[in-house]
Design an enzyme around this catalytic site. Structure first.
Site, PDB file in Angstrom:
ATOM      1  N   LYS A 181       0.884  -1.171   0.000  1.00  0.00           N
ATOM      2  CA  LYS A 181       0.000   0.000   0.000  1.00  0.00           C
ATOM      3  C   LYS A 181       0.923   1.222   0.000  1.00  0.00           C
ATOM      4  CE  LYS A 181      -3.073  -3.128   0.920  1.00  0.00           C
ATOM      5  NZ  LYS A 181      -4.393  -3.556   0.555  1.00  0.00           N
TER       6      LYS A 181
HETATM    7  C1  PLP Z   1      -5.273  -4.346   1.598  1.00  0.00           C
HETATM    8  C2  PLP Z   1      -6.736  -4.168   1.571  1.00  0.00           C
HETATM    9  C3  PLP Z   1      -7.577  -4.498   2.662  1.00  0.00           C
HETATM   10  C4  PLP Z   1      -7.087  -5.190   3.908  1.00  0.00           C
HETATM   11  O1  PLP Z   1      -5.932  -4.731   4.447  1.00  0.00           O
HETATM   12  P1  PLP Z   1      -5.024  -5.640   5.398  1.00  0.00           P
HETATM   13  O2  PLP Z   1      -4.143  -4.641   6.030  1.00  0.00           O
HETATM   14  O3  PLP Z   1      -4.301  -6.623   4.541  1.00  0.00           O
HETATM   15  O4  PLP Z   1      -5.939  -6.313   6.381  1.00  0.00           O
HETATM   16  C5  PLP Z   1      -8.927  -4.227   2.564  1.00  0.00           C
HETATM   17  N1  PLP Z   1      -9.454  -3.680   1.467  1.00  0.00           N
HETATM   18  C6  PLP Z   1      -8.696  -3.369   0.390  1.00  0.00           C
HETATM   19  C7  PLP Z   1      -9.350  -2.740  -0.794  1.00  0.00           C
HETATM   20  C8  PLP Z   1      -7.321  -3.621   0.400  1.00  0.00           C
HETATM   21  O5  PLP Z   1      -6.591  -3.318  -0.675  1.00  0.00           O
END
Ligand code: PLP
Length: 369
Positions: A181
């Site tokens: 991210k």
């Molecule tokens: C990465 C992500 C999540 C969940 O995040 P985590 O930190 O892996 O639990 C939820 N929604 C979207 C759209 C994501 O890209």
């Protein structure tokens, strides 16, 4: 292409200093100095009254729904093009997800209206690949009907819609800080909100209900261990301080890869909505080749990670693990996901690596039958 070494070095020096100091201290069971500082810095950076630091994006979604009292018997309207974590978070509260058709980040408002009923408590748009639905219209839709608007902005850090940060339109914006991210810290997540009572309830939920929110008698609520660990918060603070650079880098990387495959037959860059100041989360290409999902899988085998080929991204009604929920089919979302090549890009991808990825994509598309 790579981040300027001076800011990386500055970030490292600060983070290492804080980490050394943390390790020198005897373990403090209630130490949360860096998590609380990260919250204050987030709120300041993104212009919200509050931020809540948590252990993951999924935890952020679950805590947000729970802190608004959503649970058994309730329905949550969610974008048909979503990830499994969004649905898991809804199911963890006991509520039922109801899929609303969506494509290219936009929601089908007719489908939304048709599926809104007295059991509906919240709308949860998923800003997939950093693009979002018409958030002004959605905010008005929810306000008119007394529905909570909770944004899954895990992929939308740095996107602005009509000049305003994605994740700050609704009652709560939920973010992930998982590696890959934009604002990464290994694991981690956070909520942005202007609602102070809600922030206190979400924070309490994230620490077993031990710190009751105002108006909540002690011991009246169960929660989870969703706290952001201090070492993670140290990394998150370091990356927040250079967020502008991380955002600019991701945009350059995405532009670079898209330019390098601009003239490949059967692949067309997907343009974001004009109202969007897009974060460039991932290079997005419309695949107009036979068997597009197989094409994406073939790229993944050659080391070009992408959402369909690597993570099997598809609409939730097609996931065997969710068959028991009887989720409605979302034809537009399905067609959109099936034909979208979203290439996974992260901070470590150099210009040379992006060129290599572009070469693999180009060769595969040229010989695809
Ligand atoms: C990465 C992500 C999540 C969940 O995040 P985590 O930190 O892996 O639990 C939820 N929604 C979207 C759209 C994501 O890209």
């Amino acid at each position: 292409m790579n981040p300027t070494t001076s800011t990386v070095a500055a970030m490292r020096a600060t983070a290492l200093g804080r980490m050394t100091e943390l390790l020198d201290r005897s373990p403090d069971p209630v130490g949360d100095e860096h998590a609380r500082a990260f919250e204050a810095e987030l709120a300041d950076r993104f212009g919200t009254a509050h931020a809540v630091a948590l252990s993951s994006g999924t935890a952020a979604l679950h805590a947000a729904l729970a802190a608004y009292g959503i649970g058994d018997g309730d329905e949550v309207l969610v974008s048909g093009a979503c990830v499994v974590m969004t649905l898991v978070a809804i199911r963890l509260t006991g509520a039922m997800p109801v899929l609303v058709d969506s494509a290219n980040g936009e929601l089908d408002f007719d489908d939304l209206a048709a599926k809104t009923n007295p059991r509906t408590k919240a709308v949860l748009p998923v800003h997939l690949a950093g693009r979002c639905a018409d958030l002004a219209r959605l905010t008005a839709y929810c306000a008119d009907r007394g529905l909570r608007l909770i944004e899954d902005a895990c992929q939308a850090q740095g996107t602005r819609y009509d000049g305003r940060w994605a994740g700050t339109f609704g009652d709560a914006g939920c973010f992930s800080a998982k590696d890959g991210k934009l604002l990464w810290s290994g694991e981690g997540g956070y909520i942005l909100t202007d609602d102070g009572g809600f922030a206190a309830r979400a924070r309490s939920f994230a620490t077993h209900g031990f710190l009751p929110a105002p108006g909540q008698p002690a011991g009246s609520r169960l929660g989870h261990n969703y706290r952001m660990p201090e070492p993670v918060a140290i990394i998150a603070r370091g990356n927040l301080a250079r967020f502008d650079e991380l955002l600019a880098l991701r945009r350059r990387q995405t532009r670079h890869l898209l330019d390098a495959v601009a003239h490949v037959p059967g692949l067309t860059p997907i343009q974001p909505d004009a109202r969007l100041d897009w974060n460039g989360y991932a290079p997005l290409l419309r695949v107009e080749l036979e068997r597009p999902r197989e094409f994406c899988a073939r790229l993944a085998e050659q080391g070009v990670a992408n959402s369909v080929g690597t993570y099997g991204l598809t609409t939730a009604d097609r996931l065997p693990s969710l068959q028991n929920l009887g989720l409605s089919a979302c034809p537009a979302a399905r067609a959109d996901l099936d034909t979208t090549l979203a290439v996974v890009v992260h901070e470590g991808h150099t210009e040379a690596r992006l060129d290599e990825m572009a070469r693999i994509i180009t060769e595969e598309a040229r010989q695809w039958r």
